[in-house]
Scaffold this motif. Structure first.
Motif, short mmCIF file in Angstrom:
data_model
loop_
_atom_site.label_atom_id
_atom_site.label_comp_id
_atom_site.label_asym_id
_atom_site.label_seq_id
_atom_site.Cartn_x
_atom_site.Cartn_y
_atom_site.Cartn_z
N VAL A 1 21.56 6.22 62.41
CA VAL A 1 20.49 7.03 61.81
C VAL A 1 20.34 8.36 62.54
O VAL A 1 20.23 9.42 61.90
CB VAL A 1 19.17 6.25 61.80
CG1 VAL A 1 18.03 7.14 61.31
CG2 VAL A 1 19.27 5.01 60.93
N ILE A 2 20.36 8.32 63.85
CA ILE A 2 20.21 9.57 64.61
C ILE A 2 21.41 10.48 64.38
O ILE A 2 21.25 11.70 64.22
CB ILE A 2 20.01 9.26 66.11
CG1 ILE A 2 18.65 8.59 66.32
CG2 ILE A 2 20.11 10.54 66.94
CD1 ILE A 2 18.40 8.13 67.72
N PHE B 1 10.31 4.89 60.45
CA PHE B 1 10.25 4.41 61.83
C PHE B 1 8.93 4.89 62.43
O PHE B 1 8.89 5.85 63.20
CB PHE B 1 11.44 4.95 62.64
CG PHE B 1 12.77 4.39 62.22
CD1 PHE B 1 13.36 3.35 62.92
CD2 PHE B 1 13.43 4.89 61.09
CE1 PHE B 1 14.59 2.83 62.52
CE2 PHE B 1 14.65 4.37 60.69
CZ PHE B 1 15.23 3.34 61.40
N PRO B 2 7.82 4.26 62.06
CA PRO B 2 6.49 4.79 62.38
C PRO B 2 6.11 4.73 63.86
O PRO B 2 5.17 5.42 64.28
CB PRO B 2 5.55 3.92 61.54
CG PRO B 2 6.30 2.65 61.32
CD PRO B 2 7.73 3.04 61.23
N ASP B 3 6.79 3.92 64.65
CA ASP B 3 6.47 3.85 66.08
C ASP B 3 6.84 5.17 66.75
O ASP B 3 8.03 5.53 66.80
CB ASP B 3 7.24 2.70 66.73
CG ASP B 3 6.93 2.54 68.21
OD1 ASP B 3 6.12 3.34 68.75
OD2 ASP B 3 7.50 1.64 68.84
N PRO B 4 5.87 5.93 67.27
CA PRO B 4 6.18 7.22 67.89
C PRO B 4 7.15 7.13 69.06
O PRO B 4 7.80 8.13 69.40
CB PRO B 4 4.80 7.73 68.37
CG PRO B 4 3.82 7.00 67.52
CD PRO B 4 4.43 5.65 67.27
N ALA B 5 7.26 5.94 69.66
CA ALA B 5 8.16 5.78 70.80
C ALA B 5 9.58 5.45 70.39
O ALA B 5 10.48 5.44 71.24
CB ALA B 5 7.63 4.68 71.73
N SER B 6 9.82 5.17 69.11
CA SER B 6 11.17 4.81 68.68
C SER B 6 12.09 6.03 68.76
O SER B 6 11.66 7.18 68.66
CB SER B 6 11.16 4.27 67.26
OG SER B 6 10.92 5.31 66.32
N ALA B 7 13.37 5.76 68.94
CA ALA B 7 14.34 6.85 69.11
C ALA B 7 14.43 7.73 67.86
O ALA B 7 14.51 8.96 67.96
CB ALA B 7 15.72 6.27 69.45
N VAL B 8 14.39 7.11 66.70
CA VAL B 8 14.50 7.87 65.45
C VAL B 8 13.25 8.73 65.25
O VAL B 8 13.36 9.92 64.92
CB VAL B 8 14.70 6.93 64.24
CG1 VAL B 8 14.64 7.71 62.94
CG2 VAL B 8 16.03 6.19 64.37
#
Length: 206
Positions: free
Chosen positions: A70-71, A126-133
């Motif tokens: 994805v990134i 990817f709603p988690d602000p800490a996720s890489a995406v």
């Protein structure tokens, strides 16, 4: 004699799938199509491999995880000139036109349906602000604001950061509504608002 016996076998065994040349590009192209049509989370790695087409072993040799894919997909979009930010880096265009270019269709010849900002779409999936995406998407949106700030500063705006945030909010909102309404040139409405903001914020030319 042995050389003649081996010739047919050599010609008959080119790999259909494998890590070979262009495998990474095929994977990214397949991922872009699938992510656009059915969303990131709804797309499995097996689907990407089948659409590329490459073996799953080749897919995971290039991208160890779904997040890596994805990134890489988002990085490819960022460098392709097919995003809102691409208008801001065109050195062949004057600063004011670069700013207003954010509101033009990014790919006017692309087939329907209209897609919004891929970075906003990815952050939503990817709603988690800490996720890489999510973090990568946020970095791209901050970069967009930085580019706009630099341009309005160059044009002589007294409060460049505030104006930049107003302009990128208009651009992102217009892109989202264009996607929801499936209207490629919806940005024309936000462009008029941007022109009004710029006219009031920038020094008048003598």
């Amino acid at each position: 004699m042995s050389a003649k016996a081996e010739t047919p076998r050599t010609k008959a065994t080119p790999p259909v799938r494998g890590r070979g040349r262009g495998g990474r590009e095929r994977i990214l192209a397949a991922a872009a199509r699938l992510f656009a049509t059915q969303g990131i989370n709804a797309t499995g790695m097996e689907q990407v491999a089948e659409a590329a087409p490459v073996s799953k072993r080749t897919l995971y040799a290039h991208f160890r995880t779904k997040n890596d894919l994805v990134i890489a997909h988002l990085q490819h979009l960022a460098s392709s000139g097919a995003t809102l930010e691409s208008a801001l880096t065109r050195e062949d265009v004057p600063p004011l036109e670069r700013l207003l270019g954010m509101f033009d269709p990014t790919a006017p010849d692309a087939p329907a349906p209209v897609r919004g900002c891929p970075f906003i779409d990815a952050a939503a999936e990817f709603p988690d602000p800490a996720s890489a995406v999510h973090s990568y998407a946020r970095d791209q949106k901050l970069r967009m604001a930085h580019l706009v700030t630099a341009l309005v500063t160059e044009l002589g705006c007294a409060e460049p950061e505030a104006l930049a945030e107003q302009l990128v909010t208009l651009a992102d909102g217009a892109a989202s509504r264009a996607m929801v309404l499936d209207e490629a040139d919806y940005g024309r409405h936000a462009r008029k608002a941007a022109e009004t903001l710029l006219a009031h914020a920038l020094p008048s030319t003598p």
